[in-house]
Design an enzyme around this catalytic site. Structure first.
Site, mmCIF file in Angstrom:
data_model
loop_
_atom_site.group_PDB
_atom_site.id
_atom_site.type_symbol
_atom_site.label_atom_id
_atom_site.label_comp_id
_atom_site.label_asym_id
_atom_site.label_seq_id
_atom_site.Cartn_x
_atom_site.Cartn_y
_atom_site.Cartn_z
ATOM 1 N N SER A 107 0.838 -1.201 0.000
ATOM 2 C CA SER A 107 0.000 0.000 0.000
ATOM 3 C C SER A 107 0.877 1.257 0.000
ATOM 4 C CB SER A 107 -0.953 -0.047 1.199
ATOM 5 O OG SER A 107 -1.975 0.907 1.074
ATOM 6 N N ASP A 214 -9.971 -4.719 -4.637
ATOM 7 C CA ASP A 214 -9.385 -3.739 -3.721
ATOM 8 C C ASP A 214 -10.090 -2.407 -3.926
ATOM 9 O OD1 ASP A 214 -7.850 -1.943 -2.286
ATOM 10 O OD2 ASP A 214 -5.934 -2.788 -2.923
ATOM 11 N N HIS A 244 -7.904 -5.521 -0.174
ATOM 12 C CA HIS A 244 -6.687 -4.700 -0.151
ATOM 13 C C HIS A 244 -5.457 -5.425 0.400
ATOM 14 C CE1 HIS A 244 -4.146 -1.239 -0.154
ATOM 15 N NE2 HIS A 244 -4.099 -1.139 1.172
#
Length: 269
Positions: A107, A214, A244
């Site tokens: 991320s 996601d 995610h």
């Protein structure tokens, strides 16, 4: 489960807490780079898999995150975070001279790891990006025009199809559960633009993994960033139905097997 130990080093904006997981004689160094609002303690199971694969695993809690110093989730310039990461990598290389170094970023950590690879790619043998914040991120686009950041808790169902992941996230006192800081959002946007302008990762072998479902960092938006930085050796896996946090997904074993298999192919024979 492999146990970790913590230590501190002087970062660009204060003390940074780092972790290390080790067991046996390592074949390579794996550096974990965590995402926004979380901390490296959420990666025990990832580190355990990597240690069993032959790694010594380490990584920092970024400034303002986890056990590190600083106002919570406040980052003024991601170049500072990259500099802290470089301090850790240099320390690991000093402790394990000659071992290949693999960086794994999730991320926001994928953004940080990508920037690190652009600046210090010659020190890395391979790069793994999980749901990286690259390209066009709708959260930054929505928040930047606002004077005040909305205090809306994350829908933890967007993290994983495994409900225990969301429960643990909610109950974790080291996870930030408040609103974004405007300064951090601005810094994220600047970093995404900087990375896109810098361009290709060259010959660095890169594995890009992403959950098809996601909603926090949609794959279509990340695609713009991947195309801007992709080099000569990109492997890609998009997991159907995954959300995610693919390392915490219901198919986490498949994902981590893909990661260790990719790393294995990059290690010296």
């Amino acid at each position: 489960m492999t146990t970790s130990r913590e230590w501190e080093f002087a970062g660009t904006r204060g003390a940074v807490t780092a972790r290390i997981w080790a067991g046996g004689e390592p074949r390579y160094v794996a550096v974990l780079v965590h995402g926004y609002g979380e901390h490296l303690g959420r990666y025990d199971h990832v580190a355990d898999v990597l240690v069993r694969h032959g790694a010594v695993v380490c990584g920092p809690d970024h400034m303002g995150h986890g056990r590190s110093a600083g106002e919570r989730v406040l980052i003024e310039d991601f170049e500072d975070v990259v500099a802290d990461l470089h301090t850790l990598v240099e320390s690991a290389r000093g402790d394990h001279p000659g071992l290949p170094v693999v960086m794994i970023g999730h991320s926001m950590g994928g953004l940080i790891a990508t920037r690190y690879a652009q600046l210090h790619g010659g020190l890395l043998t391979a790069l793994v990006l999980s749901g990286p914040v690259l390209g066009n991120w709708h959260v930054a686009e929505q928040l930047l025009p606002l004077d005040e950041m909305p205090d809306v808790p994350i829908d933890t169902a967007t993290l994983s199809r495994d409900p225990s992941v969301g429960k643990a996230y909610t109950e974790d006192p080291l996870v930030w559960h408040g609103p974004f800081k405007k300064t951090t959002v601005r810094a994220l946007d600047t970093a995404m633009r900087r990375i896109g302008e810098h361009g290709s990762l060259g010959a660095l072998p890169t594995l890009y993994v992403h959950g098809e479902d996601d909603r926090l960092v949609p794959p279509d938006a990340t695609r713009v960033g991947i195309e801007a930085v992709r080099g000569e050796d990109l492997t890609e896996r998009i997991y159907p139905g995954a959300r995610h946090e693919v390392f915490n997904e219901t198919n986490r074993d498949e994902v981590l097997t893909d990661v260790t298999g990719f790393i294995e192919r990059q290690l010296p024979k």
